[in-house]
Design a protein around this motif. Structure first.
Motif, PDB file in Angstrom:
ATOM      1  N   THR A  64       0.832  -1.212   0.000  1.00  0.00           N
ATOM      2  CA  THR A  64       0.000   0.000   0.000  1.00  0.00           C
ATOM      3  C   THR A  64       0.863   1.257   0.000  1.00  0.00           C
ATOM      4  N   LEU A  65       2.102   1.147   0.498  1.00  0.00           N
ATOM      5  CA  LEU A  65       3.019   2.302   0.471  1.00  0.00           C
ATOM      6  C   LEU A  65       3.610   2.518  -0.924  1.00  0.00           C
ATOM      7  N   GLY A  66       3.410   1.538  -1.829  1.00  0.00           N
ATOM      8  CA  GLY A  66       3.963   1.664  -3.182  1.00  0.00           C
ATOM      9  C   GLY A  66       5.283   0.944  -3.369  1.00  0.00           C
ATOM     10  N   LEU A  67       5.759   0.230  -2.345  1.00  0.00           N
ATOM     11  CA  LEU A  67       7.015  -0.520  -2.483  1.00  0.00           C
ATOM     12  C   LEU A  67       6.771  -1.764  -3.339  1.00  0.00           C
ATOM     13  N   SER A  68       7.841  -2.249  -4.004  1.00  0.00           N
ATOM     14  CA  SER A  68       7.680  -3.520  -4.723  1.00  0.00           C
ATOM     15  C   SER A  68       7.892  -4.652  -3.715  1.00  0.00           C
ATOM     16  N   VAL A  69       6.930  -5.565  -3.672  1.00  0.00           N
ATOM     17  CA  VAL A  69       6.922  -6.624  -2.653  1.00  0.00           C
ATOM     18  C   VAL A  69       6.679  -7.967  -3.336  1.00  0.00           C
ATOM     19  N   ALA A  70       7.467  -8.972  -2.964  1.00  0.00           N
ATOM     20  CA  ALA A  70       7.185 -10.349  -3.392  1.00  0.00           C
ATOM     21  C   ALA A  70       6.855 -11.159  -2.146  1.00  0.00           C
ATOM     22  N   VAL A  71       5.869 -12.040  -2.259  1.00  0.00           N
ATOM     23  CA  VAL A  71       5.517 -12.938  -1.149  1.00  0.00           C
ATOM     24  C   VAL A  71       5.728 -14.364  -1.628  1.00  0.00           C
ATOM     25  N   ALA A  72       6.508 -15.151  -0.877  1.00  0.00           N
ATOM     26  CA  ALA A  72       6.741 -16.551  -1.267  1.00  0.00           C
ATOM     27  C   ALA A  72       6.096 -17.470  -0.251  1.00  0.00           C
ATOM     28  N   ASP A  73       5.242 -18.359  -0.710  1.00  0.00           N
ATOM     29  CA  ASP A  73       4.633 -19.380   0.166  1.00  0.00           C
ATOM     30  C   ASP A  73       4.018 -20.463  -0.712  1.00  0.00           C
ATOM     31  N   PRO A  74       4.390 -21.731  -0.499  1.00  0.00           N
ATOM     32  CA  PRO A  74       3.804 -22.793  -1.332  1.00  0.00           C
ATOM     33  C   PRO A  74       2.401 -23.206  -0.891  1.00  0.00           C
ATOM     34  N   ARG A  75       1.950 -22.746   0.293  1.00  0.00           N
ATOM     35  CA  ARG A  75       0.668 -23.247   0.835  1.00  0.00           C
ATOM     36  C   ARG A  75      -0.508 -22.547   0.151  1.00  0.00           C
ATOM     37  N   PRO A  76      -1.436 -23.321  -0.477  1.00  0.00           N
ATOM     38  CA  PRO A  76      -2.576 -22.676  -1.141  1.00  0.00           C
ATOM     39  C   PRO A  76      -3.509 -21.997  -0.137  1.00  0.00           C
ATOM     40  N   VAL A  77      -4.244 -21.004  -0.642  1.00  0.00           N
ATOM     41  CA  VAL A  77      -5.242 -20.318   0.196  1.00  0.00           C
ATOM     42  C   VAL A  77      -6.561 -21.064   0.046  1.00  0.00           C
ATOM     43  N   ARG A  88      20.139 -12.067  -1.303  1.00  0.00           N
ATOM     44  CA  ARG A  88      19.710 -12.883  -2.457  1.00  0.00           C
ATOM     45  C   ARG A  88      18.995 -14.133  -1.938  1.00  0.00           C
ATOM     46  N   ALA A  89      17.745 -14.283  -2.370  1.00  0.00           N
ATOM     47  CA  ALA A  89      16.940 -15.437  -1.955  1.00  0.00           C
ATOM     48  C   ALA A  89      16.725 -16.354  -3.144  1.00  0.00           C
ATOM     49  N   THR A  90      16.840 -17.641  -2.920  1.00  0.00           N
ATOM     50  CA  THR A  90      16.527 -18.620  -3.969  1.00  0.00           C
ATOM     51  C   THR A  90      15.319 -19.427  -3.505  1.00  0.00           C
ATOM     52  N   LEU A  91      14.303 -19.478  -4.370  1.00  0.00           N
ATOM     53  CA  LEU A  91      13.102 -20.240  -4.026  1.00  0.00           C
ATOM     54  C   LEU A  91      13.232 -21.678  -4.520  1.00  0.00           C
ATOM     55  N   GLU A  92      12.372 -22.544  -4.017  1.00  0.00           N
ATOM     56  CA  GLU A  92      12.445 -23.957  -4.387  1.00  0.00           C
ATOM     57  C   GLU A  92      12.195 -24.171  -5.882  1.00  0.00           C
TER      58      GLU A  92
END
Ligand SMILES: Cc1cc2nc3c(=O)[nH]c(=O)nc-3n(C[C@H](O)[C@H](O)[C@H](O)COP(=O)(O)OP(=O)(O)OC[C@H]3O[C@@H](n4cnc5c(N)ncnc54)[C@H](O)[C@@H]3O)c2cc1C
Length: 393
Positions: A27-40, A149-153
């Motif tokens: 909401t502040l306008g920052l670029s954000v990535a969210v990582a989570d394998p669990r479905p909603v 640096r993050a590496t996802l599965e």
């Protein structure tokens, strides 16, 4: 190998806390990535639905409104106007009502199903163009001076100015950075279920103490034309395992007996779920380019609705710092300011809830507990202070 994707913030963990944080920073306008394998999950009858009901206190609602998520969950919310504490070891039981209108013109909070909170937040986050959701878990994390640096599965690599570890009490972010946490077990399990009952709840949440842990009824909307409440029943893990095996009729009878007639006869509706109880407190809430939040930093027994409410204060603190010091996000001074804002409160709340749980668990302290409830209620300044502290003061 693909070039790493740059982002201001990577939130690891899309539980309710991580999603609320992503919505606040997005909401502040920052670029954000969210990582989570669990479905909603989309509905209560989904076998993966989180059956816990969560009391969102006033400050949590304020944050959820500010990030544009509250309207999506409002229809599921039941106000909590009175907190009734009962010590059922005395005859007659000691019972005292703590009323929201003693300190505020609003209810203490609003009770919501946990699955509905996560669904509403994920819908809000999906609406924000500068927030991306990645259905993959964190595999590796390498902090450098200007980014981590993050590496996802799934092989995706992201370079983030700040990584927010919101990946729950077994946090991988915490482990990968070698941050330590102190864990306290109680040998207790919380059973979570819904009941219909004879008498209306009148928006009263009732916490009944005997021994083993509290038995708490929290108001829900009527079901099948009958008053309905969510129950959190904490007790010795072995006794709870046996109760999970009981048929619904026998289980309802045991729950009614344990409730000390708080709402009349209770009838189980739907599934039961069991949650092991512990306290987890990270010794530090920050690492290089990383901030821990929510259960990755502090988890506590479900007493006084402090868990997720404390977590949403972490999200609010991260948002406020991002807003005030946008150029310094993730730098050591910025992270220190976050730790100063949040760690003492988290440690203090976890210690307070740990103490309340031990007093509730113990049969031997029943006399002290009953007197404590009377004192806390009957001395007006103490009563109002306790209620304000419960709301986050
Ligand atoms: C019985 C019970 C009742 C409660 N009642 C209340 C209440 O009334 N009020 C209240 O405020 N709190 C309450 N709480 C506490 C509250 O439910 C929790 O604090 C909250 O659900 C935890 O949210 P979270 O987002 O921190 O963690 P989680 O919901 O555990 O989310 C963590 C997420 O991280 C993801 N993850 C894990 N590892 C990785 C990885 N490597 N990469 C990416 N993602 C990963 C997981 O898939 C998960 O989605 C209760 C707790 C219990 C047990």
């Amino acid at each position: 190998m693909d070039t790493p994707l740059p982002t201001d913030i990577l939130v690891v963990g899309g539980g309710p806390a991580g999603l609320a944080c992503a919505a606040a920073l997005g909401t502040l306008g920052l670029s954000v990535a969210v990582a989570d394998p669990r479905p909603v999950v989309a509905a209560a009858d989904d076998p993966d639905a989180d059956l816990r009901s969560t009391a969102m206190l006033q400050p949590a609602r304020d944050l959820l409104e500010a990030v544009g998520a509250w309207d999506r969950m409002d229809a599921e919310a039941t106000p909590l106007e009175v907190m009734r504490m009962v010590d059922a070891t005395r005859d007659p039981p000691v019972a005292r009502d703590f009323r929201a209108d003693d300190i505020s013109d609003r209810p203490f909070g609003w009770n919501l199903p946990a699955w509905a909170i996560r669904k509403a937040l994920s819908e809000r986050v999906a609406e924000l163009e500068n927030v991306t959701l990645r259905a993959s878990g964190l595999a590796a994390l390498l902090p450098r001076s200007a980014y981590a640096r993050a590496t996802l599965e799934d092989g995706t690599r992201l370079d983030a100015r700040l990584v927010v570890g919101a990946d729950g009490r077994e946090s991988k972010v915490r482990d990968l950075l070698g941050l330590r946490a102190r864990t306290v077990g109680y040998g207790q399990t919380a059973l979570v279920f819904a009941v219909t009952h004879e008498r209306p709840h009148d928006n009263v949440s009732t916490e009944v103490h005997r021994s083993g842990g509290p038995f708490t009824l929290v108001p829900l909307p009527d079901r099948d034309g009958r008053p309905c409440s969510a129950v959190v029943w904490m007790d010795d893990a072995d006794a709870q395992a046996r109760r999970m095996e009981l048929d619904p009729g026998a289980f309802s009878a045991k729950a009614t007996e344990r409730s000390a007639d708080a709402q009349g006869a209770l009838t189980l509706v739907g599934r039961r779920a069991a949650w092991p109880i512990s306290t987890v407190v990270a010794t530090r809430m920050t690492g290089p380019r990383t901030a821990l939040m929510a259960e990755a930093a502090h988890a506590m027994p479900p007493i006084g609705a402090q868990g997720l409410n404390t977590s949403l204060r972490d999200a609010a603190a991260l948002r406020d710092l991002c807003e005030r010091r946008p150029d310094e996000i993730g730098t050591p001074g910025w992270l220190d300011a976050y730790a100063r804002a949040r760690h003492p409160d988290a440690v203090m709340r976890a210690a307070g809830i740990d103490g309340l749980n031990r007093v509730s668990q113990s049969g031997g302290l029943a006399g002290l507990r009953a007197t404590g409830i009377e004192l806390l209620h009957d001395v007006a300044p103490l009563r109002r202070l306790a209620m304000r502290m419960g709301l986050g003061a």
